[in-house]
Design an enzyme around this catalytic site. Sequence first.
Site, short mmCIF file in Angstrom:
data_model
loop_
_atom_site.label_atom_id
_atom_site.label_comp_id
_atom_site.label_asym_id
_atom_site.label_seq_id
_atom_site.Cartn_x
_atom_site.Cartn_y
_atom_site.Cartn_z
N HIS A 125 64.80 21.42 0.22
CA HIS A 125 64.16 20.56 -0.78
C HIS A 125 63.75 21.31 -2.04
CE1 HIS A 125 62.84 16.66 -1.96
NE2 HIS A 125 61.55 16.93 -1.97
N SER A 284 52.26 19.85 -0.56
CA SER A 284 52.64 20.55 -1.78
C SER A 284 52.26 22.02 -1.70
CB SER A 284 51.95 19.92 -3.00
OG SER A 284 52.20 20.69 -4.17
N TYR A 482 61.03 8.47 0.76
CA TYR A 482 59.86 8.85 1.55
C TYR A 482 59.67 7.94 2.75
CZ TYR A 482 58.33 12.24 -1.91
OH TYR A 482 58.25 13.33 -2.71
#
Length: 673
Positions: A125, A284, A482
């Site tokens: 990713h 994150s 998502y």
Amino acid sequence: MSAKRLLSVLTVGLLSLSPAPASATADNSAADGYRVGVGIGDITGEAAEVGMLGYADPGQTTSGIASRQWARAFVVADGAGRHVAFVSAEIDFVTQAVQMEVLKRLQARYGTTYTDQNVVLTATHTHSGPGGFSEYLMWNLTTLGFEAPVFEAIVSGIVRAVGAAHDGLAPGTVKIAEGTLSGANVNRSLPAFQNNPAADRARFPGAVDTRMTVLRFEQGGRPVGLLDFFATHGTSMTPANHLISADNKGYAAHLIEDGVHGVDWAHRGAFVAAFAQTNAGDMSPNLRNGGAQGPTDDEFENTRIIGKLQADRAQQLFESATEELTGPVDARGRYVDFSAVQVAGQYTPDGQAHRTCPGALGQNFTAGAEDGPGPPIVEEGDLSTNPLLLLAGIVVNPTPAEVRACQAPKDVFLGSGSQSPPWTPQIMPLQILRIGQLAITTAPGEFTVVAGQRVRDAVAAELGGVATHQILAGYANAYAGYVTTPEEYDLQHYEGAATHFGRYTGPAYAQELAKLAVALRTGQPTPSAVQPPALPQNRISVRPGVVLDTPPLGKSFGSVVTQPDASYARGATVRADFVTGHPNNNLRNEGTFLEVQRQDGGAWTTVSTDAGWQTTYRWKREYLGVSTAQIAWTVPAGAAPGSYRIVHHGDAKGLTGSIKPFSGATRTFTVTP
């Protein structure tokens, strides 16, 4: 995937524009040992003037290489001849076109050994790689269409990696270790997380998933590979970056392969370390301001910090791994049409049956996430209708009323699944791989930590005693946005607005993967009633490509424009500029655009390439067909004193269209102690 300047991309984009399932087996007895193999392949795409995939910013185009992209493969075969292959690729996500082509080439080479049942392709990713390798319109908007060279680089590199792993199979073992890592992720969607029931929240203190799992691969007692699973986004490099980068997980792999095992560019594959994703949807690496900023103000330093945290902890677990995986190798997979899954009440919050919807993106999708914000049109969690976005969505992508009702409380911006053909995939691949007492559950989405945990719980309930360890590997085999819990979906933050198939997307994944777990446990086959479509008509690009390369007057290709200084201390950065051709003339996969060489007697020894993390290769168009290569090398702390030079390799396109290679070298410079 962020939505920065999505509206402008959509406008430009609109104007410009099956393998059989593996046989079932009921054999759950222990097989006689494993054969294991590891492999690596270069998948670096076009390094200049191609839209990057991840932040959905059409202005973010490639202009060089900070680090090459790699695919790393791990193959395990048991005594009964059953194989599983796991691939971790340093790209934003895997597309169905990539999956289908990889399987086609593997089957041409190995027959029925590798199929859509037992091969899983996952992505780390990173948001800093070139895009354009999908057959779905939505994923190719920032590249203005399909980029055949990027697609080919990814596919051929993955096939080389799997091929190397298969051809190198040898008697060996796989060991597992589990632990935790703190300080390498934060929850960037706290309000949505906090909307989950208290029991769910209590499982994740600090609202983060700190779990790390490491697999240790050995051949004859010799370590040959490390496969790590940990949840953190590939967004340490920001939307301002234009260099191809494998981001924090790529740096972690570099630290293990090169730093721990001494595997340099010439001997890559001698030890393979991959850092794969799990449920990173709301995780994150940017530790400040709720995921908005990295640990520091330097994106390169942030990449190193978060990468090193993962590498150091993974190495500790690798060294402590003693539990050996034993028993059968097996796999189950199925394609499911997620536009209309009937979800049983046992998987839904209210205990009632519900259904999924054709894919759609909400208006709050355009707000972007904290680490990739979009234009100031809407704010995350704003449930009021934005007239501008409503009108834009109706004009460019009309959505039937029944789809809008099904997607509630999402305010639909784009009905991506209601078009013909769809703008995003609807038929999604699901898999569970088994290696002894480990089950690797895979799905093509970005699961939030709670949504991911609910899937793990549903699968574990059906596996029974078949597996005592389980991993959820996201970003696998395709990409459909998502996956949030229904409770998170209700708030319509970025992640919920980007949950494609409606409020019950998460429960649908839990249900369908639980069915695969039953089949794995009982030895039943899992035929697919549907197959993903091939969409070759969407392989269109409006980008003109390279027209002509010309050197400036009085210069030739490879000429040095800026020479290095006479000497450098360790830690200093060496800089040299060359007259060059366009890097898209030759991607130099398994090769390099640069070499840092040290003089060794009468010969030159390569000490670094563009695959190293101490170098950067920047390409700059000066005017028309004239361009320069700006090469930098930060002298490592352990560099040997002596004489060095920088060599640049390139390729130039002439008037007739022919492409010819060239090389140039700087004067020598000295590295001092």
